[in-house]
Design a protein around this motif. Structure first.
Motif, PDB file in Angstrom:
ATOM      1  N   THR A   1     -12.620 -24.868  35.344  1.00 52.23           N
ATOM      2  CA  THR A   1     -13.356 -23.800  34.672  1.00 52.23           C
ATOM      3  C   THR A   1     -12.462 -22.674  34.176  1.00 52.23           C
ATOM      4  OG1 THR A   1     -15.239 -24.272  36.117  1.00 52.23           O
ATOM      5  CG2 THR A   1     -15.284 -22.198  34.914  1.00 52.23           C
ATOM      6  N   ASP A   2     -11.425 -22.351  34.933  1.00 50.39           N
ATOM      7  CA  ASP A   2     -10.568 -21.217  34.600  1.00 50.39           C
ATOM      8  C   ASP A   2      -9.452 -21.564  33.627  1.00 50.39           C
ATOM      9  OD1 ASP A   2     -12.075 -19.846  36.468  1.00 50.39           O
ATOM     10  OD2 ASP A   2     -10.604 -20.087  38.075  1.00 50.39           O
TER      11      ASP A   2
ATOM     12  N   GLY B   1     -12.915 -30.580  35.049  1.00 47.88           N
ATOM     13  CA  GLY B   1     -13.769 -29.422  35.301  1.00 47.88           C
ATOM     14  C   GLY B   1     -13.014 -28.186  35.748  1.00 47.88           C
TER      15      GLY B   1
ATOM     16  N   SER C   1      -6.706 -21.245  41.143  1.00 52.25           N
ATOM     17  CA  SER C   1      -8.036 -20.669  40.924  1.00 52.25           C
ATOM     18  C   SER C   1      -8.654 -20.198  42.232  1.00 52.25           C
ATOM     19  CB  SER C   1      -8.953 -21.698  40.257  1.00 52.25           C
ATOM     20  OG  SER C   1      -8.592 -21.917  38.916  1.00 52.25           O
TER      21      SER C   1
END
Length: 232
Positions: free
Chosen positions: A23-24, A21, A95
């Motif tokens: 996201t970035d 996971g 992140s």
């Protein structure tokens, strides 16, 4: 480390990386890559400094490129030749640092380009191009530049070894031996393909999609739009 945590020296599969996971971040050519957009150059410098300190604490050394308006980072574990749980942890830390400074991630703009040469003499070419570019030959026979001044070069047998597609492609209109592999985030591949077609390119084959699409320019020079999907 918890009992169920991945071995930090085991290369993670594409599915495991997707499940993390991040996201970035996206998996491009076997490496985690992210691009952040700080408010200005000073903010970018601040972000790079914070990442550097965190990386030293973690004994990790991400590839980092700072330009006006962007900080691009690439993570992999060179000792295993791929992405490990160490890289996943570092990605999450980076992140968080970017979020603290308000530097948003630009997944749509992620790109990693490599050059492939059709040849049965890859070992000889590797030595030559490493010398020409002041680069290094990896254990896998690719040519890479640790200083990131030159793109990665790799070799594909003249019979097509190394291609993920078993479907024969129509012969190109022009003689060509070098081609570009352009890696993008999986969800961005359709948009990148559409942009190529709108710019006058032509789709040669989507038989191996979503692993890659073969496209060509107006004179028949071919390239591949590649993603991490349907790969080991």
């Amino acid at each position: 480390m918890s009992e169920n945590a991945p071995d930090p020296r085991r290369r993670l599969s594409t599915a495991e990386i997707d499940a993390a996971g991040l996201t970035d971040w996206r998996l491009l050519a076997g490496r985690l890559q992210a691009r952040f957009a700080p408010a200005d150059y000073a903010a970018g410098l601040d972000l790079v400094a914070r990442i550097g300190a965190a990386a030293e604490d973690a004994d990790h050394h991400p590839e980092t490129t700072l330009t006006y308006g962007h900080v691009v980072l690439t993570l992999s574990s060179h000792d295993v030749g791929g992405v490990t749980s160490r890289d996943v942890r570092m990605a999450r830390r980076i992140s968080a640092l970017a979020a603290e400074l308000g530097a948003g991630a630009d997944v749509a703009g992620l790109t990693r380009a490599e050059f492939g040469l059709d040849t049965d003499r890859g070992d000889e070419h590797a030595r030559y191009y490493a010398a020409l570019l002041g680069a290094e030959v990896t254990a896998g026979g690719e040519v890479t530049d640790p200083a990131l001044q030159a793109p990665t070069l790799w070799w594909q047998g003249s019979a097509g070894e190394g291609s993920a597609s078993e479907t024969p492609l129509p012969a190109p209109e022009v003689e060509q031996r070098w081609h570009l592999d352009v890696w993008v985030a999986p969800e961005e591949a359709p948009a990148r393909l559409r942009a190529v077609l709108d710019a006058g390119g032509r789709l040669v084959s989507d038989a191996a999609a979503p692993s890659f699409w073969v496209v060509e320019d107006v004179e028949g020079n071919r390239s591949c739009i590649c993603t991490s999907q349907d790969r080991a």
